[in-house]
Motif scaffolding. Structure first.
Motif, short mmCIF file in Angstrom:
data_model
loop_
_atom_site.label_atom_id
_atom_site.label_comp_id
_atom_site.label_asym_id
_atom_site.label_seq_id
_atom_site.Cartn_x
_atom_site.Cartn_y
_atom_site.Cartn_z
N ASN A 25 0.82 -1.22 0.00
CA ASN A 25 0.00 0.00 0.00
C ASN A 25 0.86 1.27 0.00
O ASN A 25 0.44 2.31 -0.52
CB ASN A 25 -1.04 0.00 1.13
N LEU A 26 2.07 1.19 0.55
CA LEU A 26 2.98 2.34 0.44
C LEU A 26 3.41 2.53 -1.01
O LEU A 26 3.59 3.66 -1.48
CB LEU A 26 4.22 2.13 1.33
N LEU A 85 15.36 -1.64 -5.30
CA LEU A 85 16.50 -0.73 -5.44
C LEU A 85 16.53 -0.12 -6.83
O LEU A 85 16.90 1.05 -7.00
CB LEU A 85 17.80 -1.48 -5.15
N TYR A 86 16.15 -0.90 -7.83
CA TYR A 86 16.06 -0.37 -9.19
C TYR A 86 15.01 0.74 -9.27
O TYR A 86 15.24 1.80 -9.89
CB TYR A 86 15.72 -1.50 -10.15
N LEU A 87 13.86 0.53 -8.62
CA LEU A 87 12.82 1.56 -8.60
C LEU A 87 13.31 2.80 -7.85
O LEU A 87 12.99 3.93 -8.24
CB LEU A 87 11.55 1.01 -7.93
N ALA A 88 14.08 2.58 -6.77
CA ALA A 88 14.63 3.71 -6.01
C ALA A 88 15.58 4.52 -6.89
O ALA A 88 15.54 5.75 -6.90
CB ALA A 88 15.35 3.20 -4.77
N TRP A 89 16.42 3.82 -7.65
CA TRP A 89 17.36 4.49 -8.55
C TRP A 89 16.61 5.32 -9.60
O TRP A 89 16.97 6.46 -9.88
CB TRP A 89 18.24 3.43 -9.22
N GLN A 90 15.54 4.74 -10.16
CA GLN A 90 14.73 5.46 -11.13
C GLN A 90 14.11 6.71 -10.51
O GLN A 90 14.06 7.77 -11.14
CB GLN A 90 13.63 4.55 -11.67
N ALA A 91 13.62 6.58 -9.28
CA ALA A 91 12.96 7.70 -8.61
C ALA A 91 13.96 8.82 -8.32
O ALA A 91 13.65 10.01 -8.51
CB ALA A 91 12.30 7.22 -7.32
N PHE A 92 15.16 8.47 -7.86
CA PHE A 92 16.16 9.49 -7.52
C PHE A 92 16.65 10.26 -8.73
O PHE A 92 17.01 11.43 -8.63
CB PHE A 92 17.34 8.84 -6.79
N ARG A 190 12.05 12.03 -4.67
CA ARG A 190 13.07 11.68 -3.69
C ARG A 190 12.46 10.91 -2.52
O ARG A 190 13.06 9.96 -2.00
CB ARG A 190 13.76 12.95 -3.17
N ALA A 191 11.26 11.31 -2.11
CA ALA A 191 10.58 10.61 -1.02
C ALA A 191 10.26 9.17 -1.43
O ALA A 191 10.45 8.23 -0.66
CB ALA A 191 9.30 11.35 -0.63
N ALA A 192 9.78 9.02 -2.67
CA ALA A 192 9.47 7.67 -3.17
C ALA A 192 10.73 6.82 -3.22
O ALA A 192 10.71 5.64 -2.83
CB ALA A 192 8.84 7.77 -4.56
N GLY A 193 11.83 7.40 -3.69
CA GLY A 193 13.08 6.66 -3.75
C GLY A 193 13.54 6.22 -2.37
O GLY A 193 14.03 5.09 -2.20
N ILE A 195 11.62 5.67 0.24
CA ILE A 195 10.72 4.59 0.69
C ILE A 195 11.09 3.27 0.05
O ILE A 195 11.13 2.23 0.70
CB ILE A 195 9.25 4.96 0.39
N PHE A 196 11.39 3.30 -1.26
CA PHE A 196 11.79 2.07 -1.96
C PHE A 196 13.06 1.48 -1.36
O PHE A 196 13.19 0.26 -1.22
CB PHE A 196 12.00 2.34 -3.45
N MET A 197 14.02 2.35 -0.99
CA MET A 197 15.26 1.87 -0.39
C MET A 197 14.99 1.23 0.97
O MET A 197 15.56 0.17 1.30
CB MET A 197 16.25 3.02 -0.24
N LEU A 198 14.13 1.85 1.76
CA LEU A 198 13.79 1.29 3.06
C LEU A 198 13.08 -0.07 2.92
O LEU A 198 13.36 -1.02 3.67
CB LEU A 198 12.90 2.27 3.84
N LEU A 199 12.16 -0.15 1.95
CA LEU A 199 11.45 -1.40 1.72
C LEU A 199 12.41 -2.49 1.22
O LEU A 199 12.27 -3.66 1.60
CB LEU A 199 10.33 -1.19 0.70
N ALA A 200 13.38 -2.09 0.39
CA ALA A 200 14.37 -3.05 -0.10
C ALA A 200 15.20 -3.60 1.06
O ALA A 200 15.46 -4.80 1.15
CB ALA A 200 15.27 -2.39 -1.14
N GLY A 201 15.61 -2.70 1.96
CA GLY A 201 16.38 -3.14 3.12
C GLY A 201 15.58 -4.04 4.03
O GLY A 201 16.08 -5.06 4.53
N ARG A 202 14.32 -3.68 4.22
CA ARG A 202 13.44 -4.50 5.07
C ARG A 202 13.26 -5.90 4.48
O ARG A 202 13.31 -6.90 5.21
CB ARG A 202 12.08 -3.80 5.20
N LEU A 203 13.08 -5.97 3.17
CA LEU A 203 12.90 -7.26 2.51
C LEU A 203 14.20 -8.06 2.53
O LEU A 203 14.20 -9.27 2.79
CB LEU A 203 12.43 -7.05 1.07
N ALA A 204 15.32 -7.40 2.25
CA ALA A 204 16.61 -8.09 2.17
C ALA A 204 16.99 -8.73 3.51
O ALA A 204 17.62 -9.80 3.53
CB ALA A 204 17.70 -7.13 1.72
N PHE A 205 16.62 -8.09 4.60
CA PHE A 205 16.99 -8.60 5.92
C PHE A 205 15.88 -9.37 6.61
O PHE A 205 15.98 -9.72 7.78
CB PHE A 205 17.47 -7.44 6.82
#
Length: 208
Positions: A25-26, A85-92, A190-193, A195-205
């Motif tokens: 939903n985020l 992370l790819y989506l975060a890169w696109q957003a940034f 930038r905010a979306a990027g 959030i994507f990075m945080l979600l990637a970290g959460r999923l990775a760990f």
């Protein structure tokens, strides 16, 4: 046939889970704010299609593999984290665009739909959650368990579609108002990027 009281309880629980802030939903919230209601709704349809995959996996017993196999679980979650992370890169790296050109989103409808599917399917936590959640509302005395799983999965998808559709509509409305400012557009990207990075970290760990 699943009794009405069991189905009602399951529907209420599914709606509550859909409303609870989470990766999906985020994702709908940020994409709708950036690209409008249509983009958010297309992504929502993609996410719901991904739930079809997870429901089928539980019904067929495939989700047990993710639950038992650390290799399969870690491989899928790394794919999902990499995609985020790819989506975060696109957003940034995205900048402001003309609001008139933004109405249909950053890509075609099928691409947005596919983005939603990938976001959901590559998250093994959803499969594990379904494996733990759906069987609680089944009963061998009511018939074939796989058919009950499919019915419950369909109800969950409908709840998700309604809740996420509401999020897409609200966020898209706000985003349309904010998109008149090029500076706000950049801030939203930038905010979306982030959030994507945080979600990637959460999923990775995450763990099984």
């Amino acid at each position: 046939m699943i009794p009405f009281d069991v189905l009602f309880l399951f529907t209420a629980a599914s709606a509550a889970l859909a409303i609870t802030p989470g990766p999906d939903n985020l994702f709908v919230l940020t994409q709708s704010a950036l690209y409008g209601r249509k983009a958010g709704l297309l992504i929502t349809l993609g996410l719901c299609t991904g739930l079809l995959v997870h429901t089928s996996a539980v019904a067929l017993g495939i989700a047990v593999i993710l639950h038992k196999s650390a290799v399969a679980f870690n491989a899928l979650k790394m794919i999902g984290a990499g995609y985020l992370l790819y989506l975060a890169w696109q957003a940034f790296r995205a900048g402001a665009v003309d609001p008139a050109a933004q109405k249909s989103g950053p890509m075609g409808g099928w691409a947005l739909y596919a983005r939603g599917i990938l976001m959901n399917v590559t998250n093994p936590k959803v499969a594990i959650f379904f494996l733990a959640f759906l069987p609680q509302f089944t009963d061998p005395g009511r018939g074939l368990i796989p058919l009950q799983i499919v019915l419950l999965g369909a109800v969950f998808m409908i709840c998700t579609l309604v809740v996420f559709g509401g999020i897409a509509w609200a966020a898209g409305h706000i985003g349309q108002w904010l998109s008149n400012s090029r500076r706000v557009q950049v801030v939203l990207h930038r905010a979306a990027g982030s959030i994507f990075m945080l979600l990637a970290g959460r999923l990775a760990f995450s763990r099984q």
